[in-house]
Design an enzyme around this catalytic site. Structure first.
Site, PDB file in Angstrom:
ATOM      1  N   SER A  97       0.864  -1.186   0.000  1.00  0.00           N
ATOM      2  CA  SER A  97       0.000   0.000   0.000  1.00  0.00           C
ATOM      3  C   SER A  97       0.895   1.229   0.000  1.00  0.00           C
ATOM      4  O   SER A  97       1.512   1.560   1.016  1.00  0.00           O
ATOM      5  CB  SER A  97      -0.909   0.010   1.237  1.00  0.00           C
ATOM      6  OG  SER A  97      -1.769  -1.100   1.230  1.00  0.00           O
ATOM      7  N   LYS A 172      -7.130   1.550  -2.595  1.00  0.00           N
ATOM      8  CA  LYS A 172      -6.674   1.168  -1.261  1.00  0.00           C
ATOM      9  C   LYS A 172      -6.707   2.355  -0.308  1.00  0.00           C
ATOM     10  O   LYS A 172      -7.061   2.223   0.870  1.00  0.00           O
ATOM     11  CB  LYS A 172      -5.269   0.577  -1.321  1.00  0.00           C
ATOM     12  CG  LYS A 172      -4.725   0.113   0.040  1.00  0.00           C
ATOM     13  CD  LYS A 172      -5.614  -0.950   0.686  1.00  0.00           C
ATOM     14  CE  LYS A 172      -5.174  -1.285   2.111  1.00  0.00           C
ATOM     15  NZ  LYS A 172      -3.917  -2.058   2.161  1.00  0.00           N
ATOM     16  N   LYS A 240       0.796   5.581   8.250  1.00  0.00           N
ATOM     17  CA  LYS A 240       1.418   5.747   6.935  1.00  0.00           C
ATOM     18  C   LYS A 240       0.358   5.807   5.846  1.00  0.00           C
ATOM     19  O   LYS A 240       0.393   6.681   4.961  1.00  0.00           O
ATOM     20  CB  LYS A 240       2.393   4.591   6.680  1.00  0.00           C
ATOM     21  CG  LYS A 240       3.047   4.578   5.307  1.00  0.00           C
ATOM     22  CD  LYS A 240       2.312   3.700   4.296  1.00  0.00           C
ATOM     23  CE  LYS A 240       2.306   2.241   4.694  1.00  0.00           C
ATOM     24  NZ  LYS A 240       1.648   1.414   3.640  1.00  0.00           N
TER      25      LYS A 240
END
Length: 292
Positions: A97, A172, A240
Site C-alpha cells: 500500500s 486502497k 502511513k
C-alpha cells in the site's frame, strides 16, 4: 502453473501469501530482509534469492509486499533492484500500500524495459492473507491483469480491476479511509456505552444485528472489549496509509473532514508509543483521553 513466481517481503501479510502460492503449485523464489521467514518458506519448498535482482532473474512474475513507498522504490528501481533483473516480457506486481504517484512513475520505468507492472494492494488483514481471502484492488493494463489472474485467485476472493496504473492504490487509500474511520466510530460507541454504565458487549451484540453492523464491529469491536491488540495491522502502518489518503485528498482538492480527526488520533496513538499495536487500539487512545 507455468509462470515462475518471485516474492519479496515476508512479513505479517507476505509470508502467508507466499505460502498460499506454494500451496497452489507455483514455482516460488523468495527474498526478505528478515532471514527467519525465508528459512521457513525454503523449508516448505521455495527457493532462496540473495537480493531483489536475483529474484527477478529467477521469476516470470515478481511480487512485492513491503511497508512503504520508499521501501518499494528501493526494491523495485533502486540499485540491485528488480528493474535490474527483470527480463523483457516479465511482470511485476506490487501488492504493498503506497502512494499512487510513485507507482505510476515506477510502472513507466518498467514499461521502458518492456516489463509490465500492476499495483494490486490488498485488504483483509493477516486473517485474510492466511485464508487466501484477500480483497485485491488492481491498477494496470488488461493484458497484464489477465496474465496475473491465477496468482490473484490463489491469494484472494474479491478481485477487482479498478483501472490504469495507480488506480489500485487510489482504491486502497479509499479503503483505509473507511476502515480507520469505522474503527474510530466503533471505539467511540463502545467507550460511550461503558462510561454510561451499560454493558458494552451487549451493545455490540445489538449493533451487529442492525444497520451499524460491520466486519470491523464484529472483529475489532471484540478486540476492544477483550483489550487484545496484537497486530493484525499496526497503528504505524495505518498512520502511513493515512498520509497517503491525506496526500491524495490534497492533490485532488477533496475535503475529508471526518478522516482528518481519525488521522490525528492515529498520530496521537503513535506518539504515545502504541505504533506496534493493532489499529483497533485506537480504543486505547480514547481511554487515555477520557482519563485526562
Amino acid at each position: 502453473m507455468d509462470d515462475r513466481i518471485g516474492f519479496i517481503g515476508l512479513g505479517i501479510m507476505g509470508k502467508p501469501m507466499a505460502r498460499n502460492l506454494l500451496a497452489a503449485g507455483f514455482d516460488l523464489t523468495v527474498h526478505s530482509r528478515s532471514p527467519d521467514p525465508v528459512e521457513e518458506l525454503v523449508a516448505a519448498g521455495a527457493k532462496r534469492a540473495d537480493d531483489p535482482a536475483e529474484v527477478a532473474v529467477a521469476s516470470d512474475i515478481t511480487i512485492t509486499m513491503l511497508p512503504d513507498t520508499a521501501d518499494v522504490e528501493a526494491v523495485l528501481v533502486g540499485p540491485g533492484g528488480v528493474l535490474n533483473g527483470a527480463a523483457p516480457g516479465s511482470l511485476v506486481i506490487d501488492m504493498s500500500s503506497i502512494d499512487p504517484g510513485p507507482t505510476r512513475d515506477m510502472a513507466g520505468a518498467f514499461a521502458a524495459r518492456d516489463v509490465a507492472m500492476l499495483d494490486a494492494p490488498v485488504s483483509g488483514g493477516e486473517r485474510g492473507a492466511i485464508d487466501a481471502a484477500l480483497s485485491i484492488m488492481i491498477g494496470g493494463e488488461d493484458e497484464a491483469v489477465g496474465r496475473a489472474m491465477p496468482v490473484f485467485e490463489a491469494l484472494g476472493r474479491s478481485i477487482v480491476h479498478i483501472g490504469p496504473s495507480g488506480a489500485g492504490q487510489v482504491a486502497k487509500a479509499c479503503n483505509q479511509l473507511v476502515v480507520a474511520a469505522t474503527i474510530e466510530a466503533v471505539a467511540e460507541a463502545l467507550l460511550l456505552a461503558e462510561r454510561s454504565g451499560v454493558d458494552a458487549a451487549k451493545v455490540r451484540q445489538a449493533l451487529l444485528g442492525g444497520f451499524a453492523g460491520s466486519k470491523i464491529l464484529e472483529v475489532h469491536g471484540q478486540r476492544m472489549l477483550d483489550r487484545t491488540f496484537e497486530p493484525g495491522f499496526r497503528i504505524r502502518l495505518h498512520r502511513k496509509d493515512a498520509r497517503i489518503v491525506e496526500g491524495a485528498a490534497d492533490a485532488t482538492g477533496t475535503p475529508i473532514p471526518a478522516f482528518a480527526v481519525v488521522a490525528a488520533q492515529l498520530q496521537s496513538a503513535l506518539d504515545a508509543g502504541d505504533g506496534e499495536l493493532d489499529h483497533s487500539s485506537l480504543f486505547v487512545e480514547l481511554e487515555r483521553e477520557a482519563s485526562e
